[in-house]
Motif scaffolding. Sequence first.
Motif, PDB file in Angstrom:
ATOM      1  N   VAL A  83       0.755  -1.178  -0.015  1.00 33.73           N
ATOM      2  CA  VAL A  83       0.076   0.070  -0.185  1.00 33.73           C
ATOM      3  C   VAL A  83       0.852   1.194  -0.027  1.00 33.73           C
ATOM      4  O   VAL A  83       0.792   2.113  -0.834  1.00 33.73           O
ATOM      5  N   PRO A  84       2.094   1.531   0.880  1.00 33.81           N
ATOM      6  CA  PRO A  84       2.589   2.708   0.740  1.00 33.81           C
ATOM      7  C   PRO A  84       3.388   2.767  -0.529  1.00 33.81           C
ATOM      8  O   PRO A  84       3.353   4.265  -0.786  1.00 33.81           O
ATOM      9  N   ASP A 103      -8.103  -8.157  -0.704  1.00 26.54           N
ATOM     10  CA  ASP A 103      -7.517  -7.796   0.644  1.00 26.54           C
ATOM     11  C   ASP A 103      -8.164  -6.555   1.217  1.00 26.54           C
ATOM     12  O   ASP A 103      -7.739  -5.434   0.720  1.00 26.54           O
ATOM     13  N   GLU A 104      -9.243  -6.752   1.713  1.00 25.69           N
ATOM     14  CA  GLU A 104     -10.310  -5.802   2.110  1.00 25.69           C
ATOM     15  C   GLU A 104      -9.567  -4.620   3.030  1.00 25.69           C
ATOM     16  O   GLU A 104      -9.795  -3.524   2.887  1.00 25.69           O
ATOM     17  N   ALA A 105      -8.907  -5.100   3.938  1.00 25.82           N
ATOM     18  CA  ALA A 105      -8.093  -4.355   4.897  1.00 25.82           C
ATOM     19  C   ALA A 105      -7.127  -3.317   4.020  1.00 25.82           C
ATOM     20  O   ALA A 105      -7.142  -2.274   4.385  1.00 25.82           O
ATOM     21  N   ALA A 106      -6.395  -3.972   3.306  1.00 21.09           N
ATOM     22  CA  ALA A 106      -5.270  -3.348   2.632  1.00 21.09           C
ATOM     23  C   ALA A 106      -5.981  -2.320   1.554  1.00 21.09           C
ATOM     24  O   ALA A 106      -5.756  -1.141   1.495  1.00 21.09           O
ATOM     25  N   HIS A 109      -7.300   0.540   3.849  1.00 23.37           N
ATOM     26  CA  HIS A 109      -6.005   1.340   4.049  1.00 23.37           C
ATOM     27  C   HIS A 109      -5.497   2.304   3.104  1.00 23.37           C
ATOM     28  O   HIS A 109      -4.943   3.442   3.269  1.00 23.37           O
ATOM     29  N   LEU A 110      -5.500   1.601   1.813  1.00 29.58           N
ATOM     30  CA  LEU A 110      -5.157   2.445   0.615  1.00 29.58           C
ATOM     31  C   LEU A 110      -5.972   3.719   0.292  1.00 29.58           C
ATOM     32  O   LEU A 110      -5.437   4.759  -0.071  1.00 29.58           O
ATOM     33  N   LEU A 113      -5.253   6.314   2.918  1.00 26.12           N
ATOM     34  CA  LEU A 113      -4.072   6.938   2.595  1.00 26.12           C
ATOM     35  C   LEU A 113      -4.043   7.764   1.500  1.00 26.12           C
ATOM     36  O   LEU A 113      -3.601   8.874   1.255  1.00 26.12           O
ATOM     37  N   ALA A 114      -4.751   7.500   0.551  1.00 26.98           N
ATOM     38  CA  ALA A 114      -4.966   8.091  -0.764  1.00 26.98           C
ATOM     39  C   ALA A 114      -5.581   9.542  -0.331  1.00 26.98           C
ATOM     40  O   ALA A 114      -5.010  10.510  -1.064  1.00 26.98           O
ATOM     41  N   ARG A 115      -6.688   9.507   0.397  1.00 29.53           N
ATOM     42  CA  ARG A 115      -7.277  10.611   0.857  1.00 29.53           C
ATOM     43  C   ARG A 115      -6.510  11.700   1.495  1.00 29.53           C
ATOM     44  O   ARG A 115      -6.425  12.897   1.282  1.00 29.53           O
ATOM     45  N   GLU A 116      -5.687  11.012   2.541  1.00 33.97           N
ATOM     46  CA  GLU A 116      -4.844  11.716   3.403  1.00 33.97           C
ATOM     47  C   GLU A 116      -3.445  12.458   2.427  1.00 33.97           C
ATOM     48  O   GLU A 116      -3.359  13.475   3.006  1.00 33.97           O
ATOM     49  N   ARG A 117      -3.228  11.853   1.677  1.00 38.55           N
ATOM     50  CA  ARG A 117      -2.091  12.062   0.880  1.00 38.55           C
ATOM     51  C   ARG A 117      -2.534  12.892  -0.470  1.00 38.55           C
ATOM     52  O   ARG A 117      -1.708  13.389  -1.366  1.00 38.55           O
ATOM     53  N   LYS A 118      -3.943  12.998  -0.676  1.00 41.44           N
ATOM     54  CA  LYS A 118      -4.444  13.627  -1.872  1.00 41.44           C
ATOM     55  C   LYS A 118      -3.964  13.025  -3.191  1.00 41.44           C
ATOM     56  O   LYS A 118      -3.485  13.741  -4.251  1.00 41.44           O
TER      57      LYS A 118
END
Length: 230
Positions: A83-84, A103-106, A109-110, A113-118
Amino acid sequence: MREAPKQLTFDLPVDPRFEREDFLVSPSNEQAYGLIERWPDWPDNILILKGPRGSGKSHLAAIWAASAHAWTVDAFEVTGDKVPHLISNGTLAIEDADRAEMDEAAFFHLLNLARERKAFILVTCEKSPDGWGLRTPDLLSRLRLAPIVTLDAPDDALLKAVLVKLFVDRQLVVDTTVVDYIALRIERSLSKASDVVAALDKEALSRGRRVSRAIAAEILGTAQDTEENE
């Protein structure tokens, strides 16, 4: 009268052309194409591109990936350890989200993280998220918030235009009446059109003849019999 011997043919791969100039715009896909063209002016950083098999989703995703310098992965490749890295590029296309063991958890998370990092995420699928069989309520809720743009099955004009283009790509000269005949008798799918043209090319080459309505009738009849027996 003895039938002329068939020529030996080889199944040489014809790579699909996913360039911008190869995408044919019609009423069935113009809204989706317009939104892809508007990037990065999207209503959200996550966009879901929905449509039936063979409607042109992968082609549009490839056009966006080229303009956005995005990586493209299949949904099953989204795993926790990746993901990262997947987000680090800032743009990502995820294909066939509803056709893979996810992988629903992944995935959740993706998206976070996408929203957080735009970062921008384009997701292709055949069904809306409610039909994916997701077991993670938070993931489903997040996907429900993402805008969905739909590609419809190709209309008559688009299907005929695609058939013509596929024949031209293979340097085949085919009468328009043959194109009309095929378009009326195949599934409304761009991938099906590609399969039929490939079969016609192979058969015509083996006979040393041009693609004709008679050959088309044989190929389509054989394909229909095969589908009914499966």
